[in-house]
Every structure is written in structure tokens, then in C-alpha cells.
Design a protein around this motif. Sequence first.
Motif, PDB file in Angstrom:
ATOM      1  N   LEU A   2      66.954 -12.125  24.059  1.00  0.00           N
ATOM      2  CA  LEU A   2      65.391 -13.308  24.279  1.00  0.00           C
ATOM      3  C   LEU A   2      65.045 -12.967  25.072  1.00  0.00           C
ATOM      4  O   LEU A   2      63.924 -12.912  25.221  1.00  0.00           O
ATOM      5  CB  LEU A   2      66.326 -14.542  23.844  1.00  0.00           C
ATOM      6  CG  LEU A   2      66.734 -14.998  22.479  1.00  0.00           C
ATOM      7  CD1 LEU A   2      67.020 -16.314  21.981  1.00  0.00           C
ATOM      8  CD2 LEU A   2      65.899 -14.331  21.130  1.00  0.00           C
ATOM      9  N   PRO A   3      65.222 -13.563  26.476  1.00  0.00           N
ATOM     10  CA  PRO A   3      64.284 -13.487  27.949  1.00  0.00           C
ATOM     11  C   PRO A   3      64.328 -12.255  28.147  1.00  0.00           C
ATOM     12  O   PRO A   3      63.026 -11.549  28.749  1.00  0.00           O
ATOM     13  CB  PRO A   3      65.590 -13.985  28.883  1.00  0.00           C
ATOM     14  CG  PRO A   3      66.926 -14.597  27.953  1.00  0.00           C
ATOM     15  CD  PRO A   3      66.800 -14.107  26.738  1.00  0.00           C
ATOM     16  N   ALA A   4      64.710 -11.304  27.498  1.00  0.00           N
ATOM     17  CA  ALA A   4      64.075  -9.861  27.604  1.00  0.00           C
ATOM     18  C   ALA A   4      63.407  -9.631  27.344  1.00  0.00           C
ATOM     19  O   ALA A   4      61.684  -8.889  27.599  1.00  0.00           O
ATOM     20  CB  ALA A   4      65.184  -9.014  27.158  1.00  0.00           C
ATOM     21  N   ILE A   5      63.017  -9.824  25.939  1.00  0.00           N
ATOM     22  CA  ILE A   5      61.984  -9.413  24.677  1.00  0.00           C
ATOM     23  C   ILE A   5      60.921 -10.095  25.272  1.00  0.00           C
ATOM     24  O   ILE A   5      59.779  -9.705  25.021  1.00  0.00           O
ATOM     25  CB  ILE A   5      62.444  -9.841  23.175  1.00  0.00           C
ATOM     26  CG1 ILE A   5      63.442  -8.867  22.660  1.00  0.00           C
ATOM     27  CG2 ILE A   5      60.915 -10.276  22.677  1.00  0.00           C
ATOM     28  CD1 ILE A   5      63.599  -9.362  21.839  1.00  0.00           C
ATOM     29  N   LEU A   6      61.106 -12.053  25.968  1.00  0.00           N
ATOM     30  CA  LEU A   6      59.464 -12.905  26.107  1.00  0.00           C
ATOM     31  C   LEU A   6      59.165 -12.407  27.863  1.00  0.00           C
ATOM     32  O   LEU A   6      58.362 -11.744  28.227  1.00  0.00           O
ATOM     33  CB  LEU A   6      60.153 -13.713  26.605  1.00  0.00           C
ATOM     34  CG  LEU A   6      61.450 -14.635  25.116  1.00  0.00           C
ATOM     35  CD1 LEU A   6      61.372 -16.156  25.837  1.00  0.00           C
ATOM     36  CD2 LEU A   6      59.717 -14.617  24.282  1.00  0.00           C
TER      37      LEU A   6
END
Length: 440
Positions: free
Chosen positions: A216-220
Amino acid sequence: MSIEEEAISEMEDPTGRVATHAPVSGASPRKPRYRALHIILVGIVALLVLGTASLTYTLWPDGSQIVDQPDSSTGGGEIIAARVIEVSHVSCAQPGTQSPNQVTGNDATAQPHSDTCVEVRAELPIGEPVTFSLNNLRAENTTVREGDQVNLIAHEIDLNGETETIYSFYNYPRGGKLLTVAIIFVVIVIAVGRWRGALALIGVGASIALLTTFILPAILAGKPALLVAVAGAIGIMVIVLYLAHGFSHRTTAALFGSIFGILFTAGAGFAVTRWLRFSGIGSTEDASLLIAVPGVDMNDVLTATIVIAGLGILNDITVAQASAVWEMRALNPHLSKQRIYVSAMRVGRDHIASSIYTLVFAYAGSMLVVLLLLYTYPRDLIDLVTSEQIGQEIIRTLIGAAGLVLSMPITTGLAVLFARETSTPSHAVSVLDGPEEQLS
């Protein structure tokens, strides 16, 4: 004790289980070819783990790359706790005033009429009384009773130069109840599954941790969503499979079949979503994400959801097929590879049918509210099905199901290849994995 009895007693499993083995005279040392296969598989798994870890490290997001967005659900207000002390039903025409149909006291929990609103007095933790209202739509779906603990949103507004705080209902505090349900679930899993159930729960926890700390953090942070999903999905499969099922050739066959399914789903999803010219924006949540993270490729995010959503059922298919092959080999060590493959495929086809139903209805259930809403509007069926909102769900189902179906024969073939051939006589059967099948 005879030599044969002594040999059989030495084959007793340390855990107390006893496997039925052939007499020592019928046993043969591990074949060099199987030793070579063992070494090759260890090397491949090691390279796979190292490559996945390196890719994850490369894609790992920097905290500064993620821009925190304000919580739109609270409208910028502060969430506070309160205890309900009085509930009244009032006319929606003049909320907050007495009316002929006003009900107070113990009868205040009666179901309100469609033209009736609810006025609630509550008390903050500091003892200060506050008042908030529920409109007729909210009142029909939210039952507030005296003594309830509720969460409110406090907004400060300026009225004629004076600051006044108004309160509105947010939700019920559910943390304790959700924790209770989770604990009951853990107890049930461990009571039935015992140590394997406990390891499965640990694997689920590790997977959730990887999802929340990396995917999730990488996509964001603007990393390639599809590449992040593939790296995360492979990492999750490595953790879950080896943790729950142990280090063995059987688990490795399931892992390789799962990775094939992941890569196929990612590649097919990438191609099909662009062929159908999807924008990736099929709901208000998709649009909100694009506003919050302007640089994100919503088509890649759509494909990433297909990859992640199919992990659970993909794991189920591959593990079941590998186990079926091993059991067939154990029950009749002299069956040919072709015979085992054909028999295992019969099992797999039955499993595939039920798994497709599971996948289809899981997506249908998650979209049920949207489908009900769309069904209320008269619309051509073809136009409805080909709309992006419904079309995305159809593609999720079809691509995910195709990945499941194709991973089944791949996993079966690998399991047949990895299962050790034995010279044990046909009347002797071993139902336990031998140490020669361990990767560790």
C-alpha cells in the motif's frame, strides 16, 4: 527383537506417529538423480527469495514520498466519545422543538416514522452535556438507545463573532467487540488446526504486515503498482506456504504453481485492461485515489487488485494439487508419473469448478450494493455489463479464474516431477514425508 522389527521401530516418527514402511531389505538409498533435483530446487528457491527481497528493497517507499491526506469522512472535525443519556423522536420539519408525535423516555427506542428525526442528548467524558440529531434517513437505519457509547464529530463554527461547537453522529465504538470476535476466531482455528492452524495465523499476520508496510505505501508513493503487487504477492506466497506447510518439495511445487498463476494474472490483466481501454476509474473511491495521488496509474492499480484478490484461492488450489499427488504416490509408490498426473487432474477439475464458484460469488457479494443500485435504474443489459464499473468486476473475475485454472495443471505436473520415485514394494506404504523431501 528381530532385525526387521528393530528397523521398523526405528522408523517411528518423533512426534509419536508411526508410518508403515517396507522391510529394510526392500529399501534403497536415495538415487543420485533425486539428490541432484533436491540441490537444484534449493538453489532455485534461494534465488527466488533473494530476487524477491532485492526487488522489494528497490521498490520500498520512502516515508517522505507519501503525502498524508485529510480524513474527508470527518469533514475536518474532531472525533470525541460520548454517552447517550436521552433519546427523543421529533418532527423533521422542526428538529429540536416539541411536537405532537414526540416520544421520550423508555419508548424512545421505537422505530421512527419516515418523517421523524431523532434528537439525542449525550454526555462527554468531562461531564458536559451535548446535543446532536439524526435525520429521518439516518434514523431509520441507526438505533440509538440510552446508555449507548457513541463517537461524535465536533465542528467549531463562527456565529456572529462567537465560536460555537456543533456535534454530529459518527459511529459506534466497535474496537472491543471486533477484538472479541478476532480472539474467538483464533481460538477456533488453533483448536481445530492445532500447530498448523497457529502457523497459518502467523502467516496471515505476516502477509497483512507486508501489505500494510510495503504494498500500500509503495503504490501511494508512486511506485509501479503492478510491479509492487507482483513482488508483494510472491513474497506473501513464500511466507505463507513455507510457514504453514513446511520446507519440502511438495510445498515448492505449490509455490512454483502459485508464482505461475501470479505472473499470468499480472500479464493478462495488464494486456486486457488496456485492450478494453479501461481508465481504471470505476467508482468514486477510484476517483478519490487519483485526486489524492495524481501520478498513480489507475490501470495498473486495477490489475494489482486482480493479483492480490486471487492469492487466497490460488494458494488453496496449488497446495491441494501438490498434496493430492503426494498422497497418490504414497498410497501406491509404483504408479507411473502419467497415471498419477491423470488421477490428480481429475481431483483438480472438481476443485477448479468449486473454486470458480467461490471467486465469482466473492466478487458478486462485494459488488452486491452496487448491483442493487444499478438494478433500480432501467438500463439496457449490454450497456450495463459493458460499463466500466461492472466491466472491471467481470474482468477481475475472468482473469482471476483463468489464472486459477492454468495454475492447476502446472502445479500438478511439477508435483509429479518433484515426487520421489521409490523402489519400495507395493505392499509397503509410507504416508509421511521422508527427510529426503525436506529443503532445509
